[in-house]
Design a protein around this motif. Structure first.
Motif, PDB file in Angstrom:
ATOM      1  N   GLY A 115      -5.194  -3.141  12.117  1.00 57.00           N
ATOM      2  CA  GLY A 115      -3.791  -3.404  13.209  1.00 57.00           C
ATOM      3  C   GLY A 115      -3.997  -2.225  13.909  1.00 57.00           C
ATOM      4  N   SER A 116      -3.752  -1.708  15.058  1.00 55.31           N
ATOM      5  CA  SER A 116      -3.524  -0.860  15.892  1.00 55.31           C
ATOM      6  C   SER A 116      -4.002   0.749  15.132  1.00 55.31           C
ATOM      7  N   VAL A 117      -3.525   1.231  14.281  1.00 55.55           N
ATOM      8  CA  VAL A 117      -4.048   2.369  13.346  1.00 55.55           C
ATOM      9  C   VAL A 117      -4.932   2.464  12.307  1.00 55.55           C
ATOM     10  N   VAL A 118      -5.156   0.817  11.309  1.00 54.14           N
ATOM     11  CA  VAL A 118      -4.924   0.340  10.156  1.00 54.14           C
ATOM     12  C   VAL A 118      -6.629  -0.222   9.996  1.00 54.14           C
ATOM     13  N   CYS A 119      -7.427   0.623   9.459  1.00 56.92           N
ATOM     14  CA  CYS A 119      -9.415  -0.336   8.982  1.00 56.92           C
ATOM     15  C   CYS A 119      -8.843  -0.068   7.367  1.00 56.92           C
ATOM     16  N   LYS A 120      -9.404  -1.090   7.881  1.00 58.91           N
ATOM     17  CA  LYS A 120      -9.465  -2.166   5.800  1.00 58.91           C
ATOM     18  C   LYS A 120     -11.672  -1.706   5.478  1.00 58.91           C
ATOM     19  N   GLY A 121     -11.168  -1.640   3.816  1.00 55.24           N
ATOM     20  CA  GLY A 121     -12.779  -2.171   3.164  1.00 55.24           C
ATOM     21  C   GLY A 121     -12.514  -1.322   2.188  1.00 55.24           C
ATOM     22  N   THR A 122     -13.742  -1.187   1.521  1.00 56.75           N
ATOM     23  CA  THR A 122     -13.721  -1.091  -0.254  1.00 56.75           C
ATOM     24  C   THR A 122     -14.643  -0.165  -0.508  1.00 56.75           C
ATOM     25  N   ILE A 123     -13.954   0.758  -1.322  1.00 59.91           N
ATOM     26  CA  ILE A 123     -14.730   2.667  -1.776  1.00 59.91           C
ATOM     27  C   ILE A 123     -15.111   1.183  -2.906  1.00 59.91           C
ATOM     28  N   LYS A 124     -15.826   3.151  -3.467  1.00 58.70           N
ATOM     29  CA  LYS A 124     -16.887   2.581  -4.124  1.00 58.70           C
ATOM     30  C   LYS A 124     -16.741   2.416  -5.699  1.00 58.70           C
ATOM     31  N   ASP A 125     -15.383   2.653  -6.126  1.00 59.11           N
ATOM     32  CA  ASP A 125     -14.623   2.253  -7.038  1.00 59.11           C
ATOM     33  C   ASP A 125     -14.748   0.149  -6.796  1.00 59.11           C
ATOM     34  N   GLY A 126     -14.454  -0.004  -6.134  1.00 59.16           N
ATOM     35  CA  GLY A 126     -13.816  -1.585  -5.904  1.00 59.16           C
ATOM     36  C   GLY A 126     -13.035  -2.294  -5.506  1.00 59.16           C
ATOM     37  N   HIS A 127     -12.423  -0.541  -5.275  1.00 58.48           N
ATOM     38  CA  HIS A 127     -11.152  -0.942  -4.575  1.00 58.48           C
ATOM     39  C   HIS A 127     -11.063  -1.197  -3.479  1.00 58.48           C
ATOM     40  N   GLU A 128      -9.901  -2.014  -2.991  1.00 59.39           N
ATOM     41  CA  GLU A 128      -9.908  -3.175  -1.677  1.00 59.39           C
ATOM     42  C   GLU A 128      -8.792  -1.478  -0.522  1.00 59.39           C
ATOM     43  N   VAL A 129      -9.022  -0.998   0.121  1.00 56.90           N
ATOM     44  CA  VAL A 129      -8.014  -0.375   1.078  1.00 56.90           C
ATOM     45  C   VAL A 129      -8.590  -0.623   2.527  1.00 56.90           C
ATOM     46  N   SER A 130      -6.507   0.354   3.183  1.00 54.09           N
ATOM     47  CA  SER A 130      -6.473   1.041   3.985  1.00 54.09           C
ATOM     48  C   SER A 130      -6.485   2.002   4.375  1.00 54.09           C
TER      49      SER A 130
END
Length: 180
Positions: free
Chosen positions: A36-51
């Protein structure tokens, strides 16, 4: 240098999840996975997908008023508990190098905007549309009627509604962070 920058945890409750900039850079491939215009997406070390919403990477643009507003919003977000509000996962607050970020749960089914405007609208049957509309209404009722003091979403639009695999809507207020 402002006093608030001397201690990275000054003013924040101990029970909030603090994430390091390094951890978020790894999760989000150096913030290159922009959705998005200000949002990045990824996965943190505990496995949760996050913005992740990076707020400011330059200390000279950050004021004590921004810091107080940031702290208040982070604390307020941590108290939100509703099935139709995106779960606040944590924050990043570092002084060297300077970073302020907030982290939310991310749903793998994208945003309502993507479903309406990028060819996924066929997946939105009448039942799913009603589930989304009802869920948005429940989330707004929670924010306005069940919280004390009441809260709002700065700009409610289809980009601020995540959709889960079962088409449960999750509201998130991205707009409030753009002002920073």
């Amino acid at each position: 240098m402002y006093l608030f920058m001397l201690s990275a945890d000054f003013g924040m409750p101990k029970n909030l999840t603090k994430l390091s900039c390094q951890e978020l850079q790894i999760a989000h491939r150096d913030f290159s996975n922009i959705v998005g215009s200000v949002v990045c997406k990824g996965t943190i070390k505990d496995g949760h997908e996050v913005s992740i919403i990076p707020l400011c990477a330059r200390e000279d643009h950050w004021t004590s008023q921004y810091e107080l507003l940031y702290q208040k919003k982070v604390i307020d977000l941590a108290t939100l508990k509703h099935e139709n509000i995106a779960k606040f996962m944590g924050y990043c607050r570092e002084s060297d190098p300077f970073y302020r970020m907030v982290v939310f749960e991310c749903t793998s089914n994208g945003t309502l905007y993507e479903h309406l405007h990028h060819g996924k609208a066929a997946q939105l049957s009448w039942d799913r549309r009603m589930k989304i509309a009802t869920g948005i209404a429940k989330g707004l009722r929670y924010l306005r009627s069940e919280l004390q003091p009441p809260s709002t979403i700065s700009k409610l639009n289809s980009k601020s509604v995540y959709v889960t695999e079962d088409f449960t809507p999750k509201l998130v207020d991205f707009e409030c962070w753009k002002t920073m």
